[in-house]
Write an enzyme that holds these catalytic residues in place. Structure first.
Site, PDB file in Angstrom:
ATOM      1  N   ASN A  92     -13.875  40.956  21.855  1.00  0.00           N
ATOM      2  CA  ASN A  92     -13.712  40.215  23.100  1.00  0.00           C
ATOM      3  C   ASN A  92     -14.960  39.353  23.294  1.00  0.00           C
ATOM      4  O   ASN A  92     -16.002  39.832  23.707  1.00  0.00           O
ATOM      5  CB  ASN A  92     -13.551  41.213  24.257  1.00  0.00           C
ATOM      6  CG  ASN A  92     -13.504  40.522  25.614  1.00  0.00           C
ATOM      7  OD1 ASN A  92     -13.353  39.296  25.687  1.00  0.00           O
ATOM      8  ND2 ASN A  92     -13.627  41.300  26.680  1.00  0.00           N
ATOM      9  N   GLU A  98     -12.524  51.818  29.132  1.00  0.00           N
ATOM     10  CA  GLU A  98     -13.818  51.149  29.216  1.00  0.00           C
ATOM     11  C   GLU A  98     -14.510  51.531  30.523  1.00  0.00           C
ATOM     12  O   GLU A  98     -14.268  50.912  31.570  1.00  0.00           O
ATOM     13  CB  GLU A  98     -13.626  49.634  29.193  1.00  0.00           C
ATOM     14  CG  GLU A  98     -12.957  49.113  27.948  1.00  0.00           C
ATOM     15  CD  GLU A  98     -13.347  47.676  27.668  1.00  0.00           C
ATOM     16  OE1 GLU A  98     -13.918  47.424  26.600  1.00  0.00           O
ATOM     17  OE2 GLU A  98     -13.118  46.808  28.528  1.00  0.00           O
ATOM     18  N   GLY A 132     -21.554  46.194  28.701  1.00  0.00           N
ATOM     19  CA  GLY A 132     -22.656  45.231  28.695  1.00  0.00           C
ATOM     20  C   GLY A 132     -23.986  45.803  29.137  1.00  0.00           C
ATOM     21  O   GLY A 132     -24.927  45.055  29.412  1.00  0.00           O
ATOM     22  N   LYS A 184     -15.444  37.151  25.461  1.00  0.00           N
ATOM     23  CA  LYS A 184     -15.641  36.766  26.870  1.00  0.00           C
ATOM     24  C   LYS A 184     -15.914  35.250  26.940  1.00  0.00           C
ATOM     25  O   LYS A 184     -15.363  34.498  26.138  1.00  0.00           O
ATOM     26  CB  LYS A 184     -16.757  37.598  27.498  1.00  0.00           C
ATOM     27  CG  LYS A 184     -16.554  39.092  27.229  1.00  0.00           C
ATOM     28  CD  LYS A 184     -17.452  39.985  28.019  1.00  0.00           C
ATOM     29  CE  LYS A 184     -17.138  41.440  27.677  1.00  0.00           C
ATOM     30  NZ  LYS A 184     -17.896  42.404  28.436  1.00  0.00           N
ATOM     31  N   SER A 204     -20.443  48.980  25.346  1.00  0.00           N
ATOM     32  CA  SER A 204     -21.680  49.065  24.551  1.00  0.00           C
ATOM     33  C   SER A 204     -21.475  49.711  23.184  1.00  0.00           C
ATOM     34  O   SER A 204     -22.317  50.484  22.728  1.00  0.00           O
ATOM     35  CB  SER A 204     -22.774  49.778  25.338  1.00  0.00           C
ATOM     36  OG  SER A 204     -23.099  49.021  26.502  1.00  0.00           O
ATOM     37  N   GLU A 261     -13.924  43.097  34.239  1.00  0.00           N
ATOM     38  CA  GLU A 261     -14.505  41.863  34.803  1.00  0.00           C
ATOM     39  C   GLU A 261     -13.451  41.088  35.588  1.00  0.00           C
ATOM     40  O   GLU A 261     -13.751  40.471  36.615  1.00  0.00           O
ATOM     41  CB  GLU A 261     -15.126  41.017  33.681  1.00  0.00           C
ATOM     42  CG  GLU A 261     -16.443  41.622  33.217  1.00  0.00           C
ATOM     43  CD  GLU A 261     -16.781  41.395  31.755  1.00  0.00           C
ATOM     44  OE1 GLU A 261     -16.209  40.486  31.126  1.00  0.00           O
ATOM     45  OE2 GLU A 261     -17.628  42.154  31.238  1.00  0.00           O
ATOM     46  N   HIS A 277      -8.989  43.659  32.302  1.00  0.00           N
ATOM     47  CA  HIS A 277     -10.395  43.929  31.978  1.00  0.00           C
ATOM     48  C   HIS A 277     -11.179  44.135  33.280  1.00  0.00           C
ATOM     49  O   HIS A 277     -10.889  43.478  34.283  1.00  0.00           O
ATOM     50  CB  HIS A 277     -10.981  42.767  31.176  1.00  0.00           C
ATOM     51  CG  HIS A 277     -12.330  43.085  30.617  1.00  0.00           C
ATOM     52  ND1 HIS A 277     -13.476  42.992  31.373  1.00  0.00           N
ATOM     53  CD2 HIS A 277     -12.711  43.537  29.401  1.00  0.00           C
ATOM     54  CE1 HIS A 277     -14.508  43.368  30.624  1.00  0.00           C
ATOM     55  NE2 HIS A 277     -14.081  43.701  29.437  1.00  0.00           N
TER      56      HIS A 277
HETATM   57  P1  PGA Z   1     -19.618  45.358  25.630  1.00  0.00           P
HETATM   58  O1  PGA Z   1     -18.257  44.892  26.320  1.00  0.00           O
HETATM   59  O2  PGA Z   1     -19.266  45.807  24.225  1.00  0.00           O
HETATM   60  O3  PGA Z   1     -20.500  44.147  25.645  1.00  0.00           O
HETATM   61  O4  PGA Z   1     -20.151  46.473  26.440  1.00  0.00           O
HETATM   62  C1  PGA Z   1     -17.065  45.598  26.131  1.00  0.00           C
HETATM   63  C2  PGA Z   1     -15.932  44.953  26.869  1.00  0.00           C
HETATM   64  O5  PGA Z   1     -16.167  44.406  27.951  1.00  0.00           O
HETATM   65  O6  PGA Z   1     -14.789  44.963  26.411  1.00  0.00           O
END
Ligand code: PGA
Length: 245
Positions: free
Chosen positions: A8, A162, A168, A10, A204, A95, A93
């Site tokens: 992903n 998640e 992140g 983003k 992460s 976000e 997601h």
């Molecule tokens: P990250 O994001 O690996 O940067 O923690 C995971 C995600 O948002 O799917």
């Protein structure tokens, strides 16, 4: 069970360049039975579809509209994603939920419209730090799954667990936390009539923790954010999932 590793990006692009990233990842065989999915920002989907078409990588949208067409400025329909070569789409997601106020009801409608158009949805669920600290993680994912999947049957569903606090932040969930959550999620899915749904972990995932997380009970692969922007790191994560199979 299928194993899936999804990138992903983003609202980012790999510094090494899109073509270089794609070529590097396609050059390396993913390992038996590991499916690789890439979710770039919308404007790059069509070009990337041309590169990966018929090869060992699938293409996903990062988001999709719940509507089929109409006056919805800035939205992209499921059929449009199919048109440019997507087979998969990320839905719900954290976000989208947190920064764009997506509700469980909207996510349910997006799942339905994506599935109707023949897209395989990757449904994201997970708790905030606050919810975890009050011991309500399972209750929370239970409600997210039931609200998302309550009304219609979704074909080719994939779920990504998640934890919001792990996304992140560089702080991944521990093996024990992942195993507990995945076990609970699988049971809830079974109760809802979904027996063979791959459950991915996201939050992460990095080359240094991928092997341990991939070996955790009930983990069928990863949804990778930050580390998916560097092809070498993403390849290491794919290899870790292949080794754990
Ligand atoms: P990250 O994001 O690996 O940067 O923690 C995971 C995600 O948002 O799917």
């Amino acid at each position: 069970m299928r194993s899936i590793v999804a990138a992903n990006w983003k609202m980012n692009l790999p510094e090494e360049g899109i073509d270089e990233w794609i070529e590097a990842v396609l050059r390396q065989p993913a390992g038996d039975g590991v499916e690789v999915v890439i979710a770039p920002p919308f404007p790059y989907l069509a070009a990337i579809a041309g590169d990966v078409g018929g090869r060992s990588m699938r293409l996903a949208g990062q988001n999709v509209s719940a509507h089929e067409s109409g006056a919805f400025t800035g939205e992209v329909s499921p059929a449009m994603l199919r048109d440019v070569g997507c087979t998969d789409v990320i839905v719900g997601h954290s976000e989208r939920r947190q920064l764009f106020s997506e509700t469980d009801d909207l996510i349910s409608r997006k799942l339905e419209s994506a599935s109707k158009a023949g897209l395989s949805p990757i449904l994201c669920i997970g708790e905030t730090r606050e919810i975890r600290s009050t011991g309500k993680t399972v209750e929370h994912v239970d409600s997210q799954l039931k609200m998302a999947l309550g009304s219609t049957e979704i074909d080719d569903l994939v779920v990504a667990y998640e934890p919001v606090w792990a996304i992140g932040t560089g702080e991944n969930a521990t093996t024990l936390q992942v195993e507990d959550a995945h076990g609970a999620i699988r049971k809830i899915l079974r109760d809802l009539g979904y027996d063979e749904v791959p459950v991915l972990y996201g939050g992460s995932v990095k080359p240094h923790n991928a092997a341990e997380l991939a070996a955790a009970e009930g983990v069928d692969g990863f949804l990778v954010g930050g580390a998916s922007l560097v092809s070498a790191a993403f390849l290491e994560i794919i290899a870790a999932v292949a080794d754990a199979r």
